[in-house]
Motif scaffolding. Structure first.
Motif, mmCIF file in Angstrom:
data_model
loop_
_atom_site.group_PDB
_atom_site.id
_atom_site.type_symbol
_atom_site.label_atom_id
_atom_site.label_comp_id
_atom_site.label_asym_id
_atom_site.label_seq_id
_atom_site.Cartn_x
_atom_site.Cartn_y
_atom_site.Cartn_z
ATOM 1 N N MET A 1 44.235 -9.030 5.498
ATOM 2 C CA MET A 1 44.317 -7.931 4.540
ATOM 3 C C MET A 1 45.193 -8.344 3.372
ATOM 4 O O MET A 1 46.308 -8.784 3.556
ATOM 5 C CB MET A 1 44.935 -6.705 5.231
ATOM 6 C CG MET A 1 45.162 -5.549 4.298
ATOM 7 S SD MET A 1 46.122 -4.269 5.108
ATOM 8 C CE MET A 1 45.158 -4.012 6.558
ATOM 9 N N GLY A 2 44.661 -8.168 2.176
ATOM 10 C CA GLY A 2 45.457 -8.535 1.011
ATOM 11 C C GLY A 2 46.473 -7.484 0.671
ATOM 12 O O GLY A 2 46.201 -6.301 0.787
ATOM 13 N N VAL B 1 44.564 0.405 1.287
ATOM 14 C CA VAL B 1 43.905 0.894 0.071
ATOM 15 C C VAL B 1 43.118 -0.227 -0.595
ATOM 16 O O VAL B 1 41.965 -0.057 -1.006
ATOM 17 C CB VAL B 1 44.935 1.485 -0.912
ATOM 18 C CG1 VAL B 1 44.277 1.825 -2.250
ATOM 19 C CG2 VAL B 1 45.581 2.734 -0.312
ATOM 20 N N ARG B 2 43.716 -1.410 -0.676
ATOM 21 C CA ARG B 2 43.059 -2.530 -1.339
ATOM 22 C C ARG B 2 41.793 -2.956 -0.585
ATOM 23 O O ARG B 2 40.758 -3.245 -1.189
ATOM 24 C CB ARG B 2 44.030 -3.706 -1.451
ATOM 25 C CG ARG B 2 43.492 -4.855 -2.296
ATOM 26 C CD ARG B 2 44.521 -5.981 -2.389
ATOM 27 N NE ARG B 2 45.766 -5.507 -2.980
ATOM 28 C CZ ARG B 2 45.952 -5.328 -4.280
ATOM 29 N NH1 ARG B 2 44.960 -5.569 -5.135
ATOM 30 N NH2 ARG B 2 47.114 -4.904 -4.746
ATOM 31 N N ASP B 3 41.876 -3.000 0.743
ATOM 32 C CA ASP B 3 40.701 -3.382 1.525
ATOM 33 C C ASP B 3 39.546 -2.412 1.294
ATOM 34 O O ASP B 3 38.390 -2.827 1.136
ATOM 35 C CB ASP B 3 41.046 -3.420 3.013
ATOM 36 C CG ASP B 3 41.813 -4.685 3.400
ATOM 37 O OD1 ASP B 3 42.015 -5.549 2.525
ATOM 38 O OD2 ASP B 3 42.212 -4.798 4.573
ATOM 39 N N GLU B 4 39.849 -1.114 1.281
ATOM 40 C CA GLU B 4 38.794 -0.125 1.070
ATOM 41 C C GLU B 4 38.271 -0.174 -0.367
ATOM 42 O O GLU B 4 37.070 0.006 -0.610
ATOM 43 C CB GLU B 4 39.303 1.280 1.415
ATOM 44 C CG GLU B 4 39.521 1.508 2.896
ATOM 45 C CD GLU B 4 38.235 1.397 3.706
ATOM 46 O OE1 GLU B 4 37.148 1.639 3.134
ATOM 47 O OE2 GLU B 4 38.309 1.062 4.904
ATOM 48 N N ALA C 1 36.017 -3.211 -0.721
ATOM 49 C CA ALA C 1 34.746 -3.019 -0.017
ATOM 50 C C ALA C 1 33.723 -2.300 -0.888
ATOM 51 O O ALA C 1 32.512 -2.412 -0.647
ATOM 52 C CB ALA C 1 34.973 -2.239 1.275
ATOM 53 N N ARG C 2 34.181 -1.586 -1.892
ATOM 54 C CA ARG C 2 33.269 -0.841 -2.770
ATOM 55 C C ARG C 2 32.782 -1.676 -3.950
ATOM 56 O O ARG C 2 31.956 -1.223 -4.726
ATOM 57 C CB ARG C 2 33.955 0.445 -3.247
ATOM 58 C CG ARG C 2 33.975 1.487 -2.123
ATOM 59 C CD ARG C 2 35.137 2.460 -2.195
ATOM 60 N NE ARG C 2 35.055 3.416 -1.102
ATOM 61 C CZ ARG C 2 35.365 3.146 0.164
ATOM 62 N NH1 ARG C 2 35.774 1.939 0.501
ATOM 63 N NH2 ARG C 2 35.243 4.054 1.100
ATOM 64 N N GLU C 3 33.314 -2.873 -4.093
ATOM 65 C CA GLU C 3 32.842 -3.861 -5.067
ATOM 66 C C GLU C 3 32.690 -3.263 -6.479
ATOM 67 O O GLU C 3 31.622 -3.274 -7.075
ATOM 68 C CB GLU C 3 31.508 -4.466 -4.598
ATOM 69 C CG GLU C 3 31.628 -5.200 -3.277
ATOM 70 C CD GLU C 3 30.312 -5.824 -2.840
ATOM 71 O OE1 GLU C 3 29.248 -5.420 -3.369
ATOM 72 O OE2 GLU C 3 30.348 -6.709 -1.969
ATOM 73 N N THR C 4 33.771 -2.743 -6.988
ATOM 74 C CA THR C 4 33.784 -2.190 -8.340
ATOM 75 C C THR C 4 35.087 -2.544 -9.017
ATOM 76 O O THR C 4 36.107 -2.765 -8.344
ATOM 77 C CB THR C 4 33.621 -0.658 -8.317
ATOM 78 O OG1 THR C 4 33.653 -0.148 -9.649
ATOM 79 C CG2 THR C 4 34.739 -0.002 -7.529
ATOM 80 N N ASP D 1 37.951 10.571 -4.022
ATOM 81 C CA ASP D 1 38.078 11.321 -2.766
ATOM 82 C C ASP D 1 37.694 10.450 -1.574
ATOM 83 O O ASP D 1 38.372 10.443 -0.539
ATOM 84 C CB ASP D 1 37.197 12.567 -2.795
ATOM 85 C CG ASP D 1 37.687 13.610 -3.782
ATOM 86 O OD1 ASP D 1 38.817 13.468 -4.290
ATOM 87 O OD2 ASP D 1 36.931 14.562 -4.058
ATOM 88 N N ASP D 2 36.593 9.726 -1.712
ATOM 89 C CA ASP D 2 36.121 8.869 -0.633
ATOM 90 C C ASP D 2 37.118 7.750 -0.343
ATOM 91 O O ASP D 2 37.376 7.412 0.816
ATOM 92 C CB ASP D 2 34.757 8.276 -1.008
ATOM 93 C CG ASP D 2 34.240 7.327 0.058
ATOM 94 O OD1 ASP D 2 33.910 7.785 1.163
ATOM 95 O OD2 ASP D 2 34.181 6.106 -0.216
ATOM 96 N N LEU D 3 37.703 7.183 -1.399
ATOM 97 C CA LEU D 3 38.667 6.098 -1.215
ATOM 98 C C LEU D 3 39.900 6.586 -0.466
ATOM 99 O O LEU D 3 40.388 5.911 0.453
ATOM 100 C CB LEU D 3 39.064 5.516 -2.574
ATOM 101 C CG LEU D 3 40.094 4.378 -2.524
ATOM 102 C CD1 LEU D 3 39.521 3.160 -1.802
ATOM 103 C CD2 LEU D 3 40.539 3.993 -3.940
#
Length: 296
Positions: free
Chosen positions: A1-2, A255-258, A261-264, A279-281
């Motif tokens: 995890m970064g 937070v960074r991992d999630e 994962a959304r690639e944006t 909200d999803d994050l």
């Protein structure tokens, strides 16, 4: 995890005011109500005009229901507080992680916890929208929606402090204070990194700022509800700072991992989905805090 970003953590992070919220009184089911016509004059109930309700043939007397049992917050969060205190006193990172995870579990999971952070989510949504507009329309247009377009060439930290005042003025509820502190702590991180003027920010700078705001607000929420007298348990200042740094790195990593994962990079988000993205994050990051805390 970064856990490392473009700019590092604040050397003198702001310590949030940890305030235990008072427990709500137990809920009581309402008494069975007789029709208004049971009242002597047919107007209002007995508690409105002092009359005694007339007995109805064969009617079952109204009964009061016992209070619905409610687990006190101190008991509900006891496991989280115990682990947080142990982690702070012994610099045990696994205990700190476990305390954070048990807090999210006791609060009903990630989405339930996030739903009680409306001001933090609104603040993060404002930053995400700013980053999106900055990339697609330029710094002045990005600030125009906040009536701050004249600050496009100002130092970045000055712009974000002004943005904080626009999105979440000083004073208000505990959640508003958590959101404001999260923003200002992230501004301090940005300033410490040596970033220059606002119009010189890169997409990486804005992404890191957004991740910082989300991470700091989640950290502040946990410390406010669980960390009272826990992180402050070590007798030396270094111990307090070490415990806070461990907790921050863990939450920021989730937070960074999630986010990754959304690639944006936020620039490709449609304006209509920014709020739902935020909200999803929040919900997913808090669920990851719970999952990794349980594994600790």
């Amino acid at each position: 995890m970064g856990t490392s970003g473009t700019f590092g953590g604040s050397k003198n992070g702001l310590v949030p005011s940890w305030v235990d919220e008072p427990a709500s009184p137990p809920a009581v089911a309402p008494d069975s109500a007789e029709p208004d016509s049971a009242d002597g004059d047919g107007i209002g109930g007995p508690d409105q005009n002092g009359e005694t309700p007339l007995a109805q043939p064969g009617a079952t007397p109204a009964q009061s229901y016992p209070p619905i049992p409610r687990i006190p917050a101190s008991s509900r969060l006891g496991g989280a507080r115990g682990n947080m205190t142990r982690g702070a006193r012994t610099s045990d990172e696994r205990a700190l992680r476990r305390g954070a995870g048990r807090y999210v579990r006791a609060s009903g999971g990630g989405r339930s916890t996030a739903s009680r952070m409306p001001n933090s989510r609104a603040m993060a949504g404002g930053v995400a929208g700013l980053a999106r507009s900055f990339a697609n329309q330029g710094p002045a247009e990005a600030l125009r929606r906040f009536n701050l377009e004249g600050m496009a060439g100002a130092p970045a930290e000055d712009v974000f402090v002004a943005l904080t005042d626009m999105l979440c003025p000083a004073g208000g509820t505990i959640d508003e204070a958590i959101a404001r502190d999260a923003m200002l702590e992230t501004v301090a991180d940005l300033a410490a990194s040596g970033v220059g003027n606002f119009d010189e920010l890169s997409a990486d700078n804005l992404r890191e700022f957004f991740i910082g705001v989300v991470s700091r607000s989640i950290e502040g929420k946990i410390l406010n509800e669980v960390g009272t007298n826990a992180i402050a348990a070590p007798s030396d200042v270094a111990g307090v700072e070490r415990a806070q740094a461990m907790l921050h790195d863990f939450i920021e990593g989730c937070v960074r991992d999630e986010f990754d994962a959304r690639e944006t990079d936020l620039s490709d988000l449609d304006a209509a989905v920014v709020d739902s993205f935020v909200d999803d994050l929040y919900g997913a990051a808090l669920d990851l805090v719970k999952a990794l805390g349980d594994d600790g």
